[in-house]
Design a protein around this motif. Structure first.
Motif, PDB file in Angstrom:
ATOM      1  N   GLY A   1      21.960 -41.903 -35.914  1.00 40.89           N
ATOM      2  CA  GLY A   1      22.619 -41.196 -37.262  1.00 40.89           C
ATOM      3  C   GLY A   1      23.572 -39.245 -36.714  1.00 40.89           C
ATOM      4  N   SER A   2      23.209 -39.161 -37.384  1.00 42.60           N
ATOM      5  CA  SER A   2      23.842 -37.264 -37.712  1.00 42.60           C
ATOM      6  C   SER A   2      23.748 -36.212 -36.345  1.00 42.60           C
ATOM      7  CB  SER A   2      24.465 -37.232 -39.114  1.00 42.60           C
ATOM      8  OG  SER A   2      23.530 -36.471 -39.991  1.00 42.60           O
ATOM      9  N   TRP A   3      22.343 -36.612 -36.241  1.00 43.06           N
ATOM     10  CA  TRP A   3      21.463 -35.838 -35.654  1.00 43.06           C
ATOM     11  C   TRP A   3      22.185 -35.601 -33.777  1.00 43.06           C
ATOM     12  CZ3 TRP A   3      18.851 -35.271 -30.901  1.00 43.06           C
ATOM     13  CH2 TRP A   3      17.471 -34.417 -30.454  1.00 43.06           C
ATOM     14  N   SER A   4      22.847 -34.175 -34.131  1.00 47.10           N
ATOM     15  CA  SER A   4      24.177 -34.057 -32.657  1.00 47.10           C
ATOM     16  C   SER A   4      23.231 -33.007 -31.865  1.00 47.10           C
ATOM     17  CB  SER A   4      24.845 -33.104 -33.603  1.00 47.10           C
ATOM     18  OG  SER A   4      23.752 -31.537 -33.890  1.00 47.10           O
ATOM     19  N   TRP A   5      24.546 -32.511 -30.607  1.00 43.79           N
ATOM     20  CA  TRP A   5      24.142 -31.645 -29.841  1.00 43.79           C
ATOM     21  C   TRP A   5      23.263 -30.768 -29.958  1.00 43.79           C
ATOM     22  CZ3 TRP A   5      24.297 -34.843 -25.203  1.00 43.79           C
ATOM     23  CH2 TRP A   5      25.148 -34.938 -25.228  1.00 43.79           C
ATOM     24  N   GLY A   6      23.564 -29.674 -31.310  1.00 43.77           N
ATOM     25  CA  GLY A   6      23.182 -28.617 -31.969  1.00 43.77           C
ATOM     26  C   GLY A   6      22.078 -29.522 -32.395  1.00 43.77           C
ATOM     27  N   ASP A   7      21.972 -30.125 -32.875  1.00 46.69           N
ATOM     28  CA  ASP A   7      20.461 -30.038 -32.889  1.00 46.69           C
ATOM     29  C   ASP A   7      19.292 -30.223 -31.799  1.00 46.69           C
ATOM     30  OD1 ASP A   7      20.723 -29.804 -36.400  1.00 46.69           O
ATOM     31  OD2 ASP A   7      21.337 -32.281 -36.051  1.00 46.69           O
ATOM     32  N   ALA A   8      20.047 -31.249 -31.228  1.00 48.16           N
ATOM     33  CA  ALA A   8      18.352 -31.083 -29.681  1.00 48.16           C
ATOM     34  C   ALA A   8      18.601 -30.096 -29.213  1.00 48.16           C
ATOM     35  CB  ALA A   8      19.869 -32.024 -28.678  1.00 48.16           C
TER      36      ALA A   8
ATOM     37  N   ALA B   1      15.539 -28.419 -27.965  1.00 45.44           N
ATOM     38  CA  ALA B   1      15.083 -28.026 -26.979  1.00 45.44           C
ATOM     39  C   ALA B   1      14.743 -26.675 -26.856  1.00 45.44           C
ATOM     40  CB  ALA B   1      15.686 -28.861 -25.962  1.00 45.44           C
ATOM     41  N   THR B   2      15.405 -25.144 -27.281  1.00 45.44           N
ATOM     42  CA  THR B   2      15.244 -23.867 -27.382  1.00 45.44           C
ATOM     43  C   THR B   2      13.997 -23.414 -28.400  1.00 45.44           C
ATOM     44  OG1 THR B   2      17.693 -23.765 -27.001  1.00 45.44           O
ATOM     45  CG2 THR B   2      16.105 -22.394 -27.960  1.00 45.44           C
ATOM     46  N   GLY B   3      13.403 -24.010 -29.180  1.00 45.55           N
ATOM     47  CA  GLY B   3      12.406 -24.025 -29.644  1.00 45.55           C
ATOM     48  C   GLY B   3      10.891 -23.993 -29.320  1.00 45.55           C
ATOM     49  N   ALA B   4      10.752 -25.438 -28.081  1.00 45.25           N
ATOM     50  CA  ALA B   4       9.877 -25.987 -27.594  1.00 45.25           C
ATOM     51  C   ALA B   4      10.000 -25.560 -26.048  1.00 45.25           C
ATOM     52  CB  ALA B   4       9.733 -27.013 -27.688  1.00 45.25           C
ATOM     53  N   ARG B   5      10.626 -24.935 -25.637  1.00 50.25           N
ATOM     54  CA  ARG B   5      10.516 -23.685 -24.447  1.00 50.25           C
ATOM     55  C   ARG B   5       9.705 -23.687 -23.515  1.00 50.25           C
ATOM     56  NH1 ARG B   5      16.133 -20.638 -22.400  1.00 50.25           N
ATOM     57  NH2 ARG B   5      14.533 -18.800 -23.881  1.00 50.25           N
ATOM     58  N   GLY B   6       8.812 -23.392 -23.985  1.00 41.75           N
ATOM     59  CA  GLY B   6       7.267 -22.996 -23.892  1.00 41.75           C
ATOM     60  C   GLY B   6       7.092 -21.377 -22.379  1.00 41.75           C
ATOM     61  N   GLU B   7       6.525 -21.365 -22.101  1.00 46.80           N
ATOM     62  CA  GLU B   7       6.943 -20.776 -20.530  1.00 46.80           C
ATOM     63  C   GLU B   7       7.695 -20.691 -19.188  1.00 46.80           C
ATOM     64  OE1 GLU B   7       2.769 -19.047 -16.753  1.00 46.80           O
ATOM     65  OE2 GLU B   7       2.676 -20.552 -19.207  1.00 46.80           O
ATOM     66  N   ASP B   8       7.623 -22.106 -19.617  1.00 53.27           N
ATOM     67  CA  ASP B   8       9.047 -22.605 -18.568  1.00 53.27           C
ATOM     68  C   ASP B   8       9.363 -21.600 -17.289  1.00 53.27           C
ATOM     69  OD1 ASP B   8      11.114 -23.840 -17.984  1.00 53.27           O
ATOM     70  OD2 ASP B   8      12.124 -22.650 -18.422  1.00 53.27           O
ATOM     71  N   ALA B   9       7.976 -21.342 -16.478  1.00 49.91           N
ATOM     72  CA  ALA B   9       7.885 -21.150 -15.317  1.00 49.91           C
ATOM     73  C   ALA B   9       8.836 -21.232 -14.257  1.00 49.91           C
ATOM     74  CB  ALA B   9       6.505 -21.029 -14.850  1.00 49.91           C
ATOM     75  N   PHE B  10       9.503 -22.056 -14.075  1.00 50.49           N
ATOM     76  CA  PHE B  10      10.631 -22.350 -12.862  1.00 50.49           C
ATOM     77  C   PHE B  10      11.522 -23.117 -13.687  1.00 50.49           C
ATOM     78  CE2 PHE B  10       6.385 -24.491 -11.770  1.00 50.49           C
ATOM     79  CZ  PHE B  10       6.226 -22.867  -9.837  1.00 50.49           C
ATOM     80  N   GLY B  11      11.961 -22.644 -15.617  1.00 45.91           N
ATOM     81  CA  GLY B  11      13.348 -22.934 -15.375  1.00 45.91           C
ATOM     82  C   GLY B  11      13.574 -23.567 -16.007  1.00 45.91           C
ATOM     83  N   TYR B  12      13.309 -24.909 -15.419  1.00 45.19           N
ATOM     84  CA  TYR B  12      13.615 -26.203 -15.516  1.00 45.19           C
ATOM     85  C   TYR B  12      13.654 -26.448 -16.888  1.00 45.19           C
ATOM     86  CZ  TYR B  12      10.879 -27.421 -11.238  1.00 45.19           C
ATOM     87  OH  TYR B  12      10.794 -27.168  -9.962  1.00 45.19           O
ATOM     88  N   ARG B  13      13.468 -25.845 -18.569  1.00 49.15           N
ATOM     89  CA  ARG B  13      13.889 -26.112 -19.716  1.00 49.15           C
ATOM     90  C   ARG B  13      14.458 -25.154 -19.614  1.00 49.15           C
ATOM     91  NH1 ARG B  13       7.652 -27.079 -22.125  1.00 49.15           N
ATOM     92  NH2 ARG B  13       6.748 -28.672 -20.895  1.00 49.15           N
ATOM     93  N   ALA B  14      14.673 -23.993 -19.407  1.00 53.18           N
ATOM     94  CA  ALA B  14      15.929 -23.566 -19.994  1.00 53.18           C
ATOM     95  C   ALA B  14      17.208 -24.108 -19.475  1.00 53.18           C
ATOM     96  CB  ALA B  14      15.883 -22.204 -19.061  1.00 53.18           C
ATOM     97  N   GLU B  15      17.464 -24.729 -18.072  1.00 49.80           N
ATOM     98  CA  GLU B  15      18.963 -25.672 -17.271  1.00 49.80           C
ATOM     99  C   GLU B  15      18.964 -26.294 -18.072  1.00 49.80           C
ATOM    100  OE1 GLU B  15      18.972 -27.052 -12.718  1.00 49.80           O
ATOM    101  OE2 GLU B  15      17.666 -28.063 -13.944  1.00 49.80           O
ATOM    102  N   ALA B  16      17.398 -27.117 -18.743  1.00 48.44           N
ATOM    103  CA  ALA B  16      18.200 -28.319 -19.582  1.00 48.44           C
ATOM    104  C   ALA B  16      19.029 -27.879 -20.591  1.00 48.44           C
ATOM    105  CB  ALA B  16      16.632 -28.808 -20.220  1.00 48.44           C
ATOM    106  N   VAL B  17      18.590 -26.650 -21.566  1.00 45.14           N
ATOM    107  CA  VAL B  17      19.235 -26.192 -22.533  1.00 45.14           C
ATOM    108  C   VAL B  17      21.313 -26.269 -22.481  1.00 45.14           C
ATOM    109  CG1 VAL B  17      19.338 -25.141 -24.113  1.00 45.14           C
ATOM    110  CG2 VAL B  17      16.871 -26.143 -24.261  1.00 45.14           C
ATOM    111  N   GLY B  18      20.824 -25.733 -20.885  1.00 45.55           N
ATOM    112  CA  GLY B  18      22.143 -25.141 -20.780  1.00 45.55           C
ATOM    113  C   GLY B  18      23.360 -26.151 -20.518  1.00 45.55           C
ATOM    114  N   LEU B  19      22.368 -27.457 -20.322  1.00 43.20           N
ATOM    115  CA  LEU B  19      23.089 -28.915 -19.351  1.00 43.20           C
ATOM    116  C   LEU B  19      23.298 -29.630 -21.007  1.00 43.20           C
ATOM    117  CD1 LEU B  19      20.940 -30.786 -16.597  1.00 43.20           C
ATOM    118  CD2 LEU B  19      23.396 -29.679 -15.909  1.00 43.20           C
ATOM    119  N   MET B  20      22.784 -29.277 -22.136  1.00 37.90           N
ATOM    120  CA  MET B  20      22.817 -30.102 -23.423  1.00 37.90           C
ATOM    121  C   MET B  20      23.744 -29.287 -23.900  1.00 37.90           C
ATOM    122  SD  MET B  20      19.340 -30.533 -25.240  1.00 37.90           S
ATOM    123  CE  MET B  20      17.678 -31.039 -24.613  1.00 37.90           C
TER     124      MET B  20
END
Length: 669
Positions: free
Chosen positions: A630-637, A641-660
């Motif tokens: 539908g109208s779900w956007s990059w900003g929504d993703a 993802a930002t709200g669910a990064r959690g501890e992220d010890a190795f920065g994998y999830r932060a990198e994913a947000v950057g790729l988004m």
């Protein structure tokens, strides 16, 4: 001396006959037409702010100069125009002003006098400029007529070309040529205004294993969904490689389940004495469609203690063909294996087989504790030749079989860009060859390197049929993740031929679709057939699968009920959404075991791991251009993802947000 000068003047006068009016007029018309064609609008000047400085000020004065010359006739006017046309060059080094055809001036009638005149003109002619090379200090010091540059530039800038020509008509063209000769080397060829964005080379031969996204299924017509698990991560790394290079990835390179399963999750692990992995089912609202729900299925494998890990026999099968010479291929491969050696135990063994034109064993089975010997063998490898993939695989399996022992894990680790251009290049033939070998207990994993000729389809065929994992290594950080942090899971299986089957309840679920796993689909009858191969779970591995389901009566139902359907939903007292079945084999066993669990509609608070995996499912669907968001956007993703990064010890999830964020910008561009 005076007599000699008089003789020279007489010779020059004789060598320069009176100009022909017709030829003069034709040359002037051609020069005018070419100039106006270059400017793009007859009689007008195009803004020059987008050009290099020298070319800009030169062209801004050419139009009034031509008008002034047209009133003065003679060879002087023609010579000045031709001289300027020769030195005003396009970025490719071609003249922008010289007419396609210039009518030649009459020749000298006396050969001796003509020769002396030409010799004098050659001595006075400025050096020919070199286009596309940076001027050196020596060039600048020796540049001809440099002192006249400012005078000519000032005359052009002010549009006062006619007075300058009146004062010294012959010197004007010479000054222009001298000025350009002294300064053109300072400016590299300017880029064309509409250059295409950076892309993979035109010789790109990449091939990816994928299929059309799973369609929406009607529960009453097709209530059962069956597939093999997938623990590969190659797709995410390829996506990252494309985005960081400034390009959206090819749609075929995006396998959504690999985008999800790239990340480590802390799902509930099995207790002692239970199955080697534990399933957890969560039901939650769909972020991109409030009328549907997500059924999130998580499998978490057990991580055995290090001392309980069996000895490992590892054969490095390394592609050393000519296509592996790039820095992100064989050199990165050597660095990656150097990291990996530090994770092996002294009782583990390593052998090295290479293939390029012909296969060869460059290292006999060697104890992992002899790191210097192993690294010396790796360092000697060089790229060159064609790719004898079949011969290399055959020899690698022979070496692996000679190393195998009771209770030990034996694995071939193929490192390649996937360019199998000699031997068994057909994926179907490769599948059959590898499938015969895996029954002996020797598994095959595949590491991909480099872009441009990455044959992902062949790599996937090899890994899937070799009971191994396919990963793509684009950086040393990725090598650290795959070959250090997750080495145990990649090389030591705890459950084989793991299959998932979900039966949805037509009384509660009207429609459903499986997100991803397009290349892992199985027939319904394959679930109970132990001869059908499926994926493996390694030690500590986590696997995620997500269904989007539409409840009965929801306004989000997309299909109308059939008028003549005889199928009637069966009422369910428990209100279950469906029923989950899992089959797996213990390592070395031939008979599968069954795990069953109901899928309940209760929705609680989803963990950060669950929410982040859903964000990655949305990210992958956005990259594939899914019609179900539908109208779900990059900003929504990004927000999810930002709200669910959690501890992220190795920065994998932060990198994913950057790729988004990169994907969002590239999509807008």
């Amino acid at each position: 001396m005076n007599d000699e000068l008089d003789q020279l003047k007489t010779a020059l006068d004789a060598a320069t006959p009176e100009p022909d009016a017709a030829r003069r007029g034709a040359n002037l018309r051609l020069a005018q037409e070419n100039f106006e064609r270059l400017q793009g609008s007859p009689g007008g000047l195009r803004p020059t702010s987008d050009r290099r400085p020298m070319v800009g000020w030169l062209l801004s004065g050419v139009k009034p100069m031509i008008d002034a010359l047209s009133t003065r006739g003679g060879l002087v006017a023609t010579t000045a125009l031709v001289a300027i046309g020769l030195v005003v060059l396009s970025p490719q080094g071609r003249s922008l002003l010289t007419p396609p055809e210039v009518i030649p001036a009459p020749q000298a009638t006396s050969e001796p006098e003509k020769s002396r005149a030409e010799d004098r003109l050659r001595r006075e002619q400025p050096a020919e400029p070199t286009v596309g090379r940076t001027m050196t200090e020596a060039d600048a010091a020796n540049a001809p007529s440099a002192a006249r540059t400012d005078t000519v530039e000032e005359a052009f800038t002010d549009g006062e070309m006619a007075p300058a020509m009146e004062a010294a008509p012959m010197d004007l063209s010479k000054s222009a040529a001298d000025s350009m000769a002294a300064t053109s080397e300072l400016y590299a060829p300017a880029p064309m205004p509409n250059e295409a964005p950076m892309m993979l080379p035109e010789s790109n031969t990449e091939a990816f294993a994928n299929a059309e996204q799973n369609p929406l299924k009607i529960t009453t017509a097709e209530p059962v969904s069956t597939f093999s698990i997938d623990v590969d991560t190659a797709s995410y790394a390829v996506v990252r490689s494309s985005l960081t290079a400034g390009m959206l990835p090819p749609t075929g390179a995006v396998r959504v389940e690999e985008m999800i399963n790239y990340f480590p999750y802390d799902y509930p692990a099995p207790d002692a004495g239970e199955a080697p992995f534990r399933p957890t089912v969560t039901t939650l609202e769909t972020p991109w469609n409030p009328g549907t729900r997500l059924v999130h299925i998580a499998l978490q494998g057990r991580m055995p203690a290090l001392e309980d890990r069996p000895p490992l026999n590892l054969v490095f099968l390394i592609d050393t063909s000519g296509s592996m010479q790039d820095a992100d291929k064989l050199p990165l491969l050597k660095q990656s294996f150097r990291l990996m050696l530090g994770q092996l135990r002294p009782e583990d063994q390593v052998a090295i087989v290479t293939y390029a034109g012909s296969a060869g064993q460059v290292l006999e089975p060697t104890a992992a504790g002899e790191r210097a010997v192993i690294m010396a063998a790796l360092d000697r490898l060089e790229a060159g030749g064609s790719t004898a993939g079949q011969e290399g695989l055959q020899q690698a399996y022979q070496v692996a079989e000679s190393m195998a022992g009771d209770g030990e894990v034996t694995r071939v680790l193929l490192a390649t860009d996937g360019d199998f251009n000699v031997g068994l290049s057909d994926p179907a033939a490769l599948e059959e060859f590898i499938a015969k070998k895996r029954d002996s207990g020797t598994y095959l994993s595949v590491l991909g390197f480099g872009r441009g000729n990455l044959d992902d389809a062949t790599m996937q065929a090899l890994a899937q049929n070799g009971n191994g994992q396919a990963a793509y290594i684009d950086t040393l950080n990725e090598a650290q993740k795959v070959l250090v942090d997750q080495l145990t899971g990649a090389l030591f299986p705890i459950a084989g031929d793991v299959k998932v089957q979900v039966e949805f309840n037509p009384a509660t679920v009207a429609e459903y679709r499986l997100i991803g796993y397009e290349t892992r689909a199985l027939n319904r009858e394959d679930f109970n057939n132990d001869k059908v191969d499926a994926g493996e779970i390694g030690a500590g591995h986590s696997v995620t699968a997500i269904y989007e389901v539409t409840p009965v009566g929801s306004p989000a139902v997309l299909n109308d009920p059939l008028r003549y359907s005889s199928e009637t939903p069966v009422a369910s007292d428990a209100g279950e959404l469906g029923f989950l079945r899992l089959r797996y084999k213990e390592p070395g066993e031939d008979v599968s075991k069954l795990i069953e669990a109901p899928i309940l509609p209760q929705m609680g608070s989803a963990s950060e791991d669950v929410r982040f995996s859903v964000a990655m499912a949305g990210f992958g669907q956005l990259l594939r251009g899914s019609d179900y968001l539908g109208s779900w956007s990059w900003g929504d993703a990004i927000a999810l993802a930002t709200g669910a990064r959690g501890e992220d010890a190795f920065g994998y999830r932060a990198e994913a947000v950057g790729l988004m964020r990169l994907a969002e910008s590239l999509s807008e561009d």
